[in-house]
Design a protein around this motif. Structure first.
Motif, mmCIF file in Angstrom:
data_model
loop_
_atom_site.group_PDB
_atom_site.id
_atom_site.type_symbol
_atom_site.label_atom_id
_atom_site.label_comp_id
_atom_site.label_asym_id
_atom_site.label_seq_id
_atom_site.Cartn_x
_atom_site.Cartn_y
_atom_site.Cartn_z
ATOM 1 N N LYS A 1 -8.449 35.523 -45.494
ATOM 2 C CA LYS A 1 -9.386 36.060 -44.551
ATOM 3 C C LYS A 1 -9.960 34.854 -43.452
ATOM 4 N N ALA A 2 -9.799 33.538 -43.877
ATOM 5 C CA ALA A 2 -10.543 32.906 -43.155
ATOM 6 C C ALA A 2 -9.627 32.262 -42.255
ATOM 7 N N MET A 3 -8.310 32.526 -42.565
ATOM 8 C CA MET A 3 -7.124 31.867 -41.378
ATOM 9 C C MET A 3 -6.704 32.969 -40.654
ATOM 10 N N PRO A 4 -6.635 32.523 -39.317
ATOM 11 C CA PRO A 4 -6.023 33.872 -38.174
ATOM 12 C C PRO A 4 -4.503 34.126 -38.720
ATOM 13 N N THR A 5 -4.230 35.358 -38.518
ATOM 14 C CA THR A 5 -2.780 35.739 -38.806
ATOM 15 C C THR A 5 -1.995 35.594 -37.553
ATOM 16 N N ASP A 6 -0.471 35.113 -37.852
ATOM 17 C CA ASP A 6 0.295 35.264 -36.803
ATOM 18 C C ASP A 6 1.585 35.400 -37.226
ATOM 19 N N ASP A 7 2.428 36.315 -36.787
ATOM 20 C CA ASP A 7 3.586 36.409 -37.468
ATOM 21 C C ASP A 7 4.651 37.055 -36.336
ATOM 22 N N ASP A 8 5.854 37.103 -36.174
ATOM 23 C CA ASP A 8 6.689 37.742 -35.373
ATOM 24 C C ASP A 8 6.815 39.519 -35.319
ATOM 25 N N ALA A 9 6.165 39.890 -36.580
ATOM 26 C CA ALA A 9 6.340 41.391 -36.499
ATOM 27 C C ALA A 9 5.183 41.981 -35.843
ATOM 28 N N PHE A 10 3.861 41.432 -36.111
ATOM 29 C CA PHE A 10 2.678 41.878 -35.621
ATOM 30 C C PHE A 10 1.907 40.980 -34.665
ATOM 31 N N GLY A 11 2.400 40.027 -34.192
ATOM 32 C CA GLY A 11 1.582 38.814 -33.522
ATOM 33 C C GLY A 11 0.215 38.221 -34.075
ATOM 34 N N GLN A 12 -0.652 38.048 -33.105
ATOM 35 C CA GLN A 12 -1.823 37.519 -33.557
ATOM 36 C C GLN A 12 -2.821 38.437 -34.119
#
Length: 414
Positions: free
Chosen positions: A347-358
């Motif tokens: 929860k503390a880290m922003p998410t970022d991946d090629d399937a859903f973006g940021q």
């Protein structure tokens, strides 16, 4: 069908490049892995109505996430099992997995099974990475400090498809609803948006899940209601069968069919001549942008029949990747020892991946990202196999999901 949990002898262990894919269960006397070894258990539908949009593809996408983390000093073992859409079967596997060293369970389509796993993960202070279950209760009254709800939920689906159709003139509805937690939640949440737009729900028919293949009696009830919209509060092959039978009975001449959890894979199964014109809401489509296309091409060699990944499968990739990033950040030993701490780090880290973006994960465990209203293309609009959808609307991330203050999650500070 899956073997008994704990029976691995017939399937053996496949290992390559630090990854391991086990058969249906872990060995009965498994030792908890030490060091930097993380075990992920993909608990999914390998043989029932949700197999195509989840199932082996969910395991493949989880493997892809593990492969992309191979340079971060982690060894990842991946197990897979079939919960048969039965809460007791799923709960039994989950308890054995957690007791025998599995650190996180991934996917779990079928909301009744997911709600059971949600409680077990909290009890044992392990991690539950939900992609496949839709009930919004997982970030509402049943929210847990050990659970992430990643891909979609019934509120999002209801708002994306139900509200859009109601505002476009579909102001009277009849529901055909799978008679378990997911179907009930999806009908409830969609009814709310229909009524908020000034529409009315004229009736509903609940059917036994997963034991129903003939929907004719329910479709005749829908036809007799004279509603403008037939809302399908189901998914997988059930939704596809309803759509086929609705067309056969001529319902589509006077009713708009709303597949409230109609996925890309059901469109593939139906074919464009049958599915054309249907609308659906998803946060992922393989051909959405350059990043989604790049992810799809990377994972296709692992997918059954080299199919393009569907949204739940992509969600397994996204949530497993983010979990493994959190593990690498905090250290495997700490993550294995304290599931709540691992989820807190996610929860503390922003998410970022090629399937859903940021994106980001809220306090209640809800992953936030944009969603898209798609329309199924006409056959003449398609460029070929897998080219099925076109975007007709976008909901920004902060508007797509239920407001944090409205969910009733005990973790949310007032």
């Amino acid at each position: 069908m899956m073997g008994a949990p704990g029976d691995i002898g017939r399937r053996g262990l496949l290992a390559a490049g630090g990854l391991a894919l086990l058969g249906p269960g872990v060995p009965a006397r498994a030792q908890a892995p030490g060091g930097n070894t993380i075990r992920l258990g993909v608990l999914t539908d390998m043989s029932g109505p949700y197999r195509d949009p989840t199932g082996p593809g969910s395991a493949a996408c989880t493997q892809q996430a593990a492969a992309e983390m191979a340079n971060r000093g982690l060894t990842v073992e991946i197990l897979q099992a079939d919960h048969q859409n039965k809460p007791d079967v799923g709960a039994n596997i989950a308890r054995q997995w957690y007791d025998q060293g599995v650190d996180a369970i991934v996917d779990v389509p079928t909301s009744s099974v997911a709600l059971a796993i949600n409680g077990i993960a909290r009890e044992k202070n392990k991690v539950f990475l939900n992609s496949g279950a839709a009930t919004s209760d997982l970030t509402g009254p049943a929210c847990s400090p050990n659970t992430i709800h990643f891909t979609y939920d019934t509120y999002m689906l209801a708002k994306g498809t139900g509200a859009a159709l109601a505002k476009a003139g579909g102001d009277t509805w009849f529901f055909i609803t799978a008679d378990y937690a997911f179907g009930h939640a999806l009908q409830r949440d969609t009814s709310r948006f229909v009524e908020a737009a000034g529409g009315k729900v004229l009736g509903a028919a609940r059917y036994p899940f997963p034991a129903t293949t003939d929907f004719s009696a329910f479709l005749l009830q829908a036809q007799a209601s004279r509603a403008k919209v037939l809302g399908l509060a189901n998914a997988g092959t059930d939704a596809a069968t309803c759509i086929k039978q609705a067309r056969e009975f001529g319902l589509t001449r006077n009713m708009k069919v709303a597949g409230l959890l109609l996925s890309f894979m059901e469109v593939h199964s139906l074919g464009l001549p049958t599915a054309q014109g249907l609308v659906l809401t998803e946060p992922f489509y393989w051909d959405l942008n350059d990043r989604t296309r790049a992810f799809a091409e990377r994972v296709r060699p692992r997918m059954p029949g080299q199919a393009m990944p569907a949204q739940v499968q992509a969600g397994c990739y996204g949530v497993a990747l983010h979990y493994l990033k959190a593990v690498a950040d905090m250290g495997a030993a700490q993550a294995k020892a304290d599931g709540r701490a691992a989820v807190a780090r996610m929860k503390a880290m922003p998410t970022d991946d090629d399937a859903f973006g940021q994106g980001r994960i809220r306090e209640d465990g809800r992953k936030i990202h944009p969603t898209y209203l798609f329309e199924v293309k006409k056959p003449e609009e398609s460029r070929g196999q897998w080219d099925y959808l076109k975007v007709v609307g976008t909901t920004p991330a902060e508007e797509a999901f239920r407001p944090l203050a409205e969910g009733g999650c005990p973790l949310v500070r007032s």
